[in-house]
Design an enzyme around this catalytic site. Structure first.
Site, PDB file in Angstrom:
ATOM      1  N   GLY A  19      18.626  14.845 -75.316  1.00 29.62           N
ATOM      2  CA  GLY A  19      17.437  15.422 -75.360  1.00 29.62           C
ATOM      3  C   GLY A  19      16.994  16.679 -74.395  1.00 29.62           C
ATOM      4  O   GLY A  19      16.023  17.135 -74.218  1.00 29.62           O
TER       5      GLY A  19
ATOM      6  N   CYS B 145      16.819  33.094-101.298  1.00 30.58           N
ATOM      7  CA  CYS B 145      15.586  33.555-102.290  1.00 30.58           C
ATOM      8  C   CYS B 145      14.415  32.371-101.803  1.00 30.58           C
ATOM      9  O   CYS B 145      13.896  31.634-102.450  1.00 30.58           O
ATOM     10  CB  CYS B 145      15.962  33.047-103.461  1.00 30.58           C
ATOM     11  SG  CYS B 145      15.633  34.118-104.624  1.00 30.58           S
TER      12      CYS B 145
HETATM   13  C1  LIG Z   1      20.346   8.962 -80.384  1.00 32.48           C
HETATM   14  C2  LIG Z   1      20.454  10.541 -80.018  1.00 32.48           C
HETATM   15  N1  LIG Z   1      21.248  10.908 -79.058  1.00 32.48           N
HETATM   16  C3  LIG Z   1      21.612  12.016 -78.642  1.00 32.48           C
HETATM   17  C4  LIG Z   1      20.911  13.080 -79.233  1.00 32.48           C
HETATM   18  C5  LIG Z   1      21.135  14.456 -78.746  1.00 32.48           C
HETATM   19  O1  LIG Z   1      20.030  15.178 -78.510  1.00 32.48           O
HETATM   20  P1  LIG Z   1      20.007  16.601 -77.981  1.00 32.48           P
HETATM   21  O2  LIG Z   1      20.777  17.499 -78.774  1.00 32.48           O
HETATM   22  O3  LIG Z   1      18.591  17.056 -77.821  1.00 32.48           O
HETATM   23  O4  LIG Z   1      20.710  16.363 -76.535  1.00 32.48           O
HETATM   24  C6  LIG Z   1      20.098  12.858 -80.431  1.00 32.48           C
HETATM   25  C7  LIG Z   1      19.295  13.900 -81.133  1.00 32.48           C
HETATM   26  O5  LIG Z   1      18.158  14.043 -80.978  1.00 32.48           O
HETATM   27  C8  LIG Z   1      19.844  11.396 -80.754  1.00 32.48           C
HETATM   28  O6  LIG Z   1      19.067  11.111 -81.767  1.00 32.48           O
END
Ligand SMILES: Cc1ncc(COP(=O)(O)O)c(C=O)c1O
Ligand SMILES: N[C@@H](CCCC[NH3+])C(=O)O
Length: 439
Positions: A248, A361
């Site tokens: 995240g 479209c």
């Molecule tokens: C369980 C889990 N781990 C890791 C990620 C990777 O997140 P990000 O691409 O924001 O680092 C996600 C996606 O949000 C996720 O759902």
């Protein structure tokens, strides 16, 4: 204009990435084209890994392959020594085909099918991140049938509202993911798993959302989980060895975004976990993280050719490109913002603001509103930055538009790693209608 990684403007006034002129790449492979800066992916991977090493904390950095999963990408991740998070049978299959070390694969998902769970058990992957009671009971049952033990993490929802788009929030109480930490579900699941002869609980997992710029959400989540861990150590005599704090970590798409660098996210998390474990007399767990976007997001650039244009006098000028929501659905889905420039006239000053339309479209198929550009027109090459995560992986064939190819560039070399889809590919699974339906 913010240029990422090895991107620069060369003496011909062209955008260059990985030492390759992107105008030449567009000529060689056609457009639309995804170009990945391999050096930048390596740099990000090493930044995460090295921070853990520097802090002396045992860790796994698992690349969240949903961000961008292809055989070549997973081979690169393997080369960099990372682990892998997969979230479906398809992602697991890709990992297996990339010869990814099975013990470093973690399997996620809020509705894994029996077939997917069996596949994970067949390949003896590193661990399954169990999301809910149905999965917990199914997995126990499948393992007992096979007399096979499996490592699991329990995914918990810590009740944290991270500051990001509603669709990519995952750690709040009202979420489809995970066992609730506050209302006792997580504890019930843990007791079931501890009592099972087949489920080996390595630890706990949480993921609070995506494109997050602050560390406070991770810190609060860690605190809440460690608090429960301390209770469970006392009451259940259970001490998890792993704490997975998910992914995240945000990246910079535009000036509006203010990410930290990978090491800062990690350092702040670790400091908090160290402090809390000491306070609660818990052993320091192994820390796992799952970055997706922050490993590949700004390493990807999409090249498009500009085709038609339309002037709405006194209101707006539209320039249409040869891709759109089929190769990048994020603007339509999340109102995501991007920066772009003309790859073939990268040194020219902007003269006007134009809006970049896709070719689908749909009125909502707009990639960028009010983008400052030189007087751009047909055959100019538009480079849209930061499309490396959730671009190709969310690409689709709406309007029967073939998906673009992917090229890796590094040290003045370019390598095709995903071919352009052909019209035949689009029809590969179609079958003719032979008989009239009998009523
Ligand atoms: C369980 C889990 N781990 C890791 C990620 C990777 O997140 P990000 O691409 O924001 O680092 C996600 C996606 O949000 C996720 O759902
Ligand atoms: N697909 C989303 C992120 C979701 C991450 C998966 N949990 C995006 O493009 O931002």
């Amino acid at each position: 204009m913010h240029l990422h990684g090895t991107a620069k403007i060369n003496q011909n006034g062209h955008l260059e990435i990985g030492g390759k002129d992107t105008v030449e790449l567009a000529e060689k492979y056609g457009t639309p084209l995804y170009v990945y800066d391999v050096e930048l992916i390596r740099k990000r991977a090493r930044a995460f890994k090295n921070t853990f090493t520097k802090l002396g904390v045992p860790a796994q950095v698992a690349y969240a392959s949903k961000a961008f999963s292809t055989i070549a990408m997973l081979e690169l991740i393997k080369e960099e020594g990372l682990s892998l998070d997969v979230v479906s049978g398809g992602e697991l299959y890709t990992a297996i085909k990339a010869d990814f070390p099975v013990e470093k694969i973690h399997f996620h998902g809020n509705n894994k099918s029996d077939e997917e769970l069996k596949m994970a058990l067949d390949y003896k992957i590193g661990c399954i991140v169990v999301d809910n009671f149905h999965e917990l009971h199914t997995l126990h049952h499948l393992c007992s049938e096979r007399d096979q033990k499996v490592n699991i993490l329990l995914r918990v929802t810590p009740g944290i509202e991270a500051h990001t788009h509603d669709y990519i929030l995952t750690g709040q109480e009202d979420s489809k993911f995970g066992f609730d930490l506050q209302n006792g579900q997580a504890e019930t699941a843990l007791i079931f798993a501890i009592e099972s002869n087949y489920l080996n609980v390595l630890g706990l997992h949480c993921h609070i959302g995506s494109q997050i710029f602050e560390t406070i959400g991770f810190i609060l989540a860690a605190r809440k989980i460690l608090d429960k861990m301390s209770k469970w150590q006392e009451e259940l005599n259970f001490t998890p060895s792993v704490l997975n704090l998910g992914g995240g970590f945000g990246i910079r798409y535009t000036d509006e975004d203010t990410p930290l660098d990978p090491s800062s996210y990690v350092e702040e998390m670790i400091n908090e976990v160290k402090k809390e474990t000491e306070r609660l007399s818990l052993p320091m767990p192994e820390i796992w993280i799952e970055p997706g976007r922050s490993l590949v997001g700004d390493a990807g650039t999409t090249l498009y050719s500009i085709g038609s244009s339309k002037d709405v006098p006194n209101i707006r000028k539209y320039l249409a490109v040869d891709g759109g929501m089929t190769d990048n659905i994020r603007p339509a889905l999340y109102d995501a913002k991007y920066e772009a420039l003309l790859a073939n006239r990268a040194n020219e000053q902007p003269k006007e603001k134009v809006s970049i339309a896709g070719k689908c479209c749909e009125s909502g198929d707009m990639l960028i509103w009010d983008l400052p550009l030189p007087d751009a027109g047909t055959n100019d090459i538009l480079a849209v930055f930061c499309t490396g995560a959730y671009g190709y992986s969310m690409a689709n064939n709406y309007n029967r538009i073939p998906r673009p190819p992917v090229v890796f560039v590094e040290n003045e070399h370019d390598q095709l790693v995903v071919k352009r889809e052909s019209y035949e590919d689009l029809l590969r699974l179609d079958l003719p209608f032979k008989e009239k339906t009998k009523i």
